[in-house]
Design a protein around this motif. Structure first.
Motif, PDB file in Angstrom:
ATOM      1  N   SER A 692      34.870  23.490   5.837  1.00 55.99           N
ATOM      2  CA  SER A 692      35.066  22.114   6.298  1.00 55.99           C
ATOM      3  C   SER A 692      34.231  21.218   5.393  1.00 55.99           C
ATOM      4  O   SER A 692      33.264  21.674   4.797  1.00 55.99           O
ATOM      5  CB  SER A 692      34.632  21.989   7.762  1.00 55.99           C
ATOM      6  OG  SER A 692      33.250  22.200   7.893  1.00 55.99           O
ATOM      7  N   PRO A 693      34.618  19.949   5.266  1.00 54.61           N
ATOM      8  CA  PRO A 693      33.930  19.102   4.282  1.00 54.61           C
ATOM      9  C   PRO A 693      32.467  18.836   4.648  1.00 54.61           C
ATOM     10  O   PRO A 693      32.149  18.514   5.783  1.00 54.61           O
ATOM     11  CB  PRO A 693      34.724  17.792   4.313  1.00 54.61           C
ATOM     12  CG  PRO A 693      36.025  18.131   4.967  1.00 54.61           C
ATOM     13  CD  PRO A 693      35.748  19.263   5.891  1.00 54.61           C
ATOM     14  N   THR A 694      31.601  19.020   3.672  1.00 54.43           N
ATOM     15  CA  THR A 694      30.197  18.621   3.819  1.00 54.43           C
ATOM     16  C   THR A 694      30.045  17.246   3.167  1.00 54.43           C
ATOM     17  O   THR A 694      31.026  16.651   2.695  1.00 54.43           O
ATOM     18  CB  THR A 694      29.261  19.613   3.108  1.00 54.43           C
ATOM     19  OG1 THR A 694      29.430  19.467   1.688  1.00 54.43           O
ATOM     20  CG2 THR A 694      29.567  21.048   3.491  1.00 54.43           C
ATOM     21  N   MET A 698      32.990  14.908   1.069  1.00 58.01           N
ATOM     22  CA  MET A 698      33.505  13.712   1.752  1.00 58.01           C
ATOM     23  C   MET A 698      33.699  12.574   0.759  1.00 58.01           C
ATOM     24  O   MET A 698      32.883  12.361  -0.135  1.00 58.01           O
ATOM     25  CB  MET A 698      32.529  13.302   2.861  1.00 58.01           C
ATOM     26  CG  MET A 698      32.991  12.103   3.679  1.00 58.01           C
ATOM     27  SD  MET A 698      34.612  12.356   4.468  1.00 58.01           S
ATOM     28  CE  MET A 698      34.975  10.689   4.995  1.00 58.01           C
TER      29      MET A 698
END
Lengths: 810, 173
Positions: A692-694, A698
């Motif tokens: 998932s995006p950190t 982002m």
């Protein structure tokens, strides 16, 4: 309202912000009680198996163990939808996915409970497992459930509005495309937790991280065979929901039963791995779409098919399936429309509602499809969309009533802000921009179980000291629903929002609100709060006017005062106004409630899609694609969202940015993937492997708020929590095409897929990665519904099918 | 199985000398939450993957789920409960609250402490430095942007500058 707005639209602090930044907010796992026991669930190690026997004797004898439960102890099924009551707290005869709970233990410590689950012997007789929707289509046997439309199809839908084939044939061009949207999960940072307490007066209290305490309340009453009046469900603030805490869950029922048996508080906190098994996330969805268009881009007809991989249980799946076909019509005018949707059962963690519920998948398909159509017609995709917008205040082919419609303004904002015209098809290879739009509901038109009561209720109490308490069943999941109640009441009564105590999500104390799902809370509980506050204002105004000897309509409520608008010095404090009213009438309390307008569609399935108001979003994504590695980076996203009216603009922007973030994860990396050839084992049940995006992935987000007030929203407000996620995935896909000329018709858009498509293109094949076919599905006879412009009245005309207004419980 | 004898250590928690006895296998996360009642420190995985349990150990951010409680003897631990002083929020808490950098609030304590450690070492971090310092903390609500803005605003205020949130941040464009 006569007064200038002092609260609505302002970027105020949320009412729970101080508690959240000091760590004072009590989430479910933060609760502890004397003599509390700890519960652990034993979960199936088999994807599909008959349970021959379970031996719990060794576990029950283990030091510290207080109780052990198996499926037979909780024989009554439950499920969120009345049409799919297919879950048991613990499997009885069959386990349907790896992670399906089969036994529960309560012990003095978590360690003892865990050790006890290790001692439980389950004798499984493995059955053939079904690893994908396509496999479910091929293999009607063995059936995962003994109900559903046929074989391993949970649901088959065929709805036709007008003659879609004839409409499509009228196009100057007909285009067909296939898309696949991989499943993803909510991944709330808080793992689900619940604490149950049984008191000697035969009352059960359950604190739980749920988005829907009312539905948990109903499920507990059903499964435990207790009067609902003896059950209190308290929704603790959710550490993130995103749809993943919207079902009644097996672990909630298990701890409740264990508390009843032991007479002691029992807590369960799921491990991260178990949260992956709870799932209820995005359905993996295969889609086929065929559209006829005129040379100018006008759509003449559309045929859309979806095949959803539902996982092992029903959950919200029937609604999810309808949603994959419902909202195509509310953005661009589609004069005739044929939708066929199928949901298959598979031996995987159950899918359900994730942010956007069933609509991000078809929105991805539709927006990439339109991008391809625009290219084929040689029209700028922004222009094409602007030409075909659904008009405000209109009815769609499938009888959705569109009110305010700010999509045109949204497109204009992002086109200008992103420099679209200077960039689209003009950037150097490796860099690109893509555009996509979307729409989402502000609450569903119908409740989940058939009833004719309000969807949201508010009680309001005025204290003679000038404070006000608002009671509402709505559930704070981080979206700011508690604050919305305070802001609206504060605006109407002219007091400070922080003078208001907000009591929410407690079935003993608060009137029913159906829950934090479907982006319904601001509109529905907001309208209920508005009504309750206006009623309180009326009561206070009568007595204040009498005391001030002026007509009621000259009164202003602001800055904690009630005063003569023509002579502001003449007035009294808000507290004095309450005191005057209380002296004359007794305790000052009011109620408010909200029921959405009747939907226009009267056909079976018309219950999914109608909403009091639709939000609109337009998005431009910029991408950098490395043709050597296939890595896609997204530096910036421009997003314009038509929120109707911001109740709190900072909170609205927070929802927009959070939606972009979650959409970016789905676009580039998130996948709930299984090893189909390895016993349907979940590939990645951990936060390390589920990408998932950190902060490093982002993108920058440039947000434009478009305010096109909707008459059905409180102060004109529409939803914002889900809609802005929808255009991200297709905007990124369209931008990748702009950058390197390949179509990735599948999310997530991983480097491997980009490279595969680039290599195909180098070989002179179509530069595309995506599904190649859609399986043959035994669709039912279509239900034919004449469109409004054919003189239809919203009812189906096909023979042999009753025309009813909603999915009623069987 | 539950008879493991407890060990006792002395440490400083949020500036206060603290003696605490606990089972020796317990992590700092468990000691804080279960033995000291400091539930402001959260958990998201208990495997060192999400950053949600971040606390400061001798001023340095650590994942409390990966630190044994025993390893903290004689050391100083700072949790979110120690940030507000005299009923007044820390500047970071103030800006997180004002900008909506806390939505569900679950990851917030960890972000606050990681940001506090960053500002102690680097009072004027760039946006890229903030991203690097917070890259080990997951947030599923905010998209991180309001968190960056809150850190930047608090940093400016902690340097004594009169700083306010930008209009775009609060009202969009």
């Amino acid at each position: 309202m006569a007064d200038k707005r002092r609260v609505i639209g302002k970027a105020l602090r949320k009412v729970d912000a101080a508690a959240k930044v000091t760590g004072a907010t009590k989430f479910a796992d933060d609760l502890a009680f004397p003599r509390m026991l700890f519960c652990k669930l034993l979960r199936s190690t088999q994807p599909h198996a008959r349970i021959v026997s379970i031996d719990t004797s060794a576990a029950a004898k283990l030091d510290g163990v207080q109780a052990v439960l198996v499926g037979q102890d909780l024989p009554i099924p439950f499920g969120i939808l009345p049409v799919s009551q297919d879950e048991h707290a613990l499997c009885i005869d069959k386990a349907r996915f790896i992670g399906d709970p089969v036994a529960a233990v309560a012990a003095l410590t978590e360690e003892a409970a865990t050790a006890a689950t290790d001692l439980i012997r389950v004798d499984y007789e493995p059955l053939k497992s079904i690893a994908s929707a396509e496999e479910a289509v091929e293999h009607p046997e063995p059936r995962i459930h003994d109900y559903g439309d046929r074989g391993n199809f949970h649901k088959l839908i065929d709805l036709e509005f007008g003659d879609a084939n004839a409409g499509i044939a009228e196009g100057d061009m007909v285009r067909e495309d296939l898309f696949f949207f991989e499943g993803s999960t909510h991944l709330p940072m808080e793992q689900h937790a619940a604490v149950a307490m049984w008191s000697p007066d035969q009352k059960l209290t359950l604190w739980t991280s749920t988005q829907t305490p009312h539905y948990v309340h109903r499920a507990l009453a059903k499964v435990l065979e207790l009067p609902a009046a003896r059950i209190r469900v308290i929704a603790t603030p959710n550490g993130g929901g995103f749809g993943g805490k919207s079902d009644p869950f097996n672990h909630e029922i298990a701890v409740a039963k264990l508390a009843m048996i032991t007479g002691r508080p029992v807590k369960i906190t799921l491990t991260r791995e178990e949260v992956f098994y709870c799932h209820r996330g995005r359905h993996p969805t295969l889609m086929w779409v065929r559209t006829g268009v005129k040379k100018d881009g006008a759509i003449t007809g559309m045929h859309f098919r979806s095949l959803l991989d539902g996982g092992a249980y029903g959950s919200y799946g029937v609604a999810s399936t309808y949603y994959t076909g419902a909202l195509q019509t509310v953005t661009y005018h589609i004069p005739c429309y044929h939708f066929q949707g199928a949901r298959a059962f598979t031996n995987k963690a159950p899918c359900g509602p994730k942010r956007g519920h069933g609509t991000p998948q078809p929105r991805f398909a539709l927006e990439v499809h339109i991008d391809k159509i625009a290219e084929q017609l040689g029209i700028d995709p922004a222009e094409l969309r602007l030409k075909t917008l659904v008009p405000a205040n209109s009815l769609t082919a499938n009888y959705l009533r569109v009110g305010s419609m700010g999509l045109g303004k949204c497109i204009a904002k992002v086109v200008e802000g992103s420099g679209w015209k200077q960039k689209f098809r003009k950037l150097p290879r490796g860099r690109g921009v893509g555009l996509a739009c979307s729409s989402y509901i502000s609450g569903a038109g119908l409740p989940i179980y058939w009833n004719n009561m309000p969807h949201s209720g508010v009680q309001l109490k005025c204290d003679r000291g000038g404070g006000v308490t608002v009671f509402c069943g709505s559930t704070e999941i981080g979206q700011g629903s508690d604050s919305i109640l305070a802001y609206i009441v504060a605006e109407v009564l002219g007091i400070d929002p922080f003078d208001i105590a907000v009591v929410t999500g407690d079935t003993d104390l608060t009137p029913v609100d159906l829950g934090s799902y479907s982006s319904r809370v601001t509109l529905m509980s907001g309208n209920a709060a508005l009504q309750a506050a206006e009623r309180a204002r009326q009561i206070l105004a009568v007595h204040a006017a009498k005391k001030l000897e002026i007509p009621v309509d000259r009164l202003s409520f602001a800055e904690r005062r009630v005063y003569d608008a023509k002579d502001p010095k003449r007035g009294m404090s808000f507290a004095e106004a309450v005191q005057s009213a209380e002296a004359a009438e007794g305790t000052i309390g009011t109620v408010g409630s909200y029921t959405p307008p009747m939907s226009a569609g009267k056909y079976r399935g018309a219950g999914v899609g109608p909403s009091p108001a639709y939000s609109y979003s337009a998005c431009v994504a910029a991408v950098d694609v490395d043709p050597e590695t296939g890595i896609v980076r997204v530096p910036t996203i421009w997003i314009a969202h038509d929120v109707g009216r911001s109740i709190n603009s900072a909170a609205v922007i927070g929802q927009v940015e959070g939606s972009i973030y979650m959409g970016l994860g789905e676009a580039l990396m998130e996948e709930m993937a299984y090893r189909g050839n390895r016993n349907v084992v979940h590939k990645i049940p951990s936060l390390l492997e589920y990408k998932s995006p950190t902060t490093l992935e982002m993108c920058d987000v440039i947000t434009y708020l478009v305010e096109d007030p909707d008459p059905n929203g409180p102060f004109g407000a529409k939803e914002v929590g889900q809609g802005p996620l929808l255009p991200v995935m297709p905007a990124v896909a369209n931008a990748v095409y702009d950058a390197v000329g390949v179509r990735i018709d599948e999310v997530p858009i991983t480097p491997e897929k980009v490279l595969k498509a680039l290599r195909k293109k180098q070989k002179g094949e179509p530069g595309r990665h995506g599904p190649e076919s859609f399986p043959d599905i035994p669709w039912p006879e279509p239900m034919r519904v004449p469109t409004p412009w054919e003189g239809g009245d919203g009812k189906a005309v096909s023979p042999g099918r009753p025309a009813i207004t909603a999915e009623r419980p069987h | 199985m539950t008879s493991e004898s407890k060990v006792k250590i002395a440490l400083a928690v949020n500036g206060e000398p603290t003696e605490i006895a606990f089972a020796p296998h317990k992590t700092l996360l468990e000691v804080l939450r279960e033995d000291l009642g400091l539930t402001g420190t959260k958990h998201g995985c208990e495997l060192g993957e999400c950053g949600t349990c971040t606390v400061l150990l001798d001023g340095t951010p650590v994942l409390s789920c990966l630190v044994l409680g025993l390893a903290c003897a004689g050391r100083t631990v700072r949790t979110v409960e120690g940030m507000a002083q005299g009923g007044k929020l820390h500047p970071l808490q103030d800006t997180f609250a004002d900008l909506g950098a806390a939505q569900c609030g679950y990851c917030t304590p960890a972000f606050l402490l990681a940001a506090e450690a960053l500002l102690a070492a680097n009072p004027k971090p760039t946006r890229e430095e903030i991203k690097d310092a917070l890259a080990g903390n997951l947030c599923r609500c905010t998209g991180y942007i309001k968190i960056y803005e809150a850190v930047e605003l608090a940093a400016a205020r902690m340097r004594g500058e009169k700083a306010e949130p930008t209009t775009e941040s609060l009202y969009g464009r």
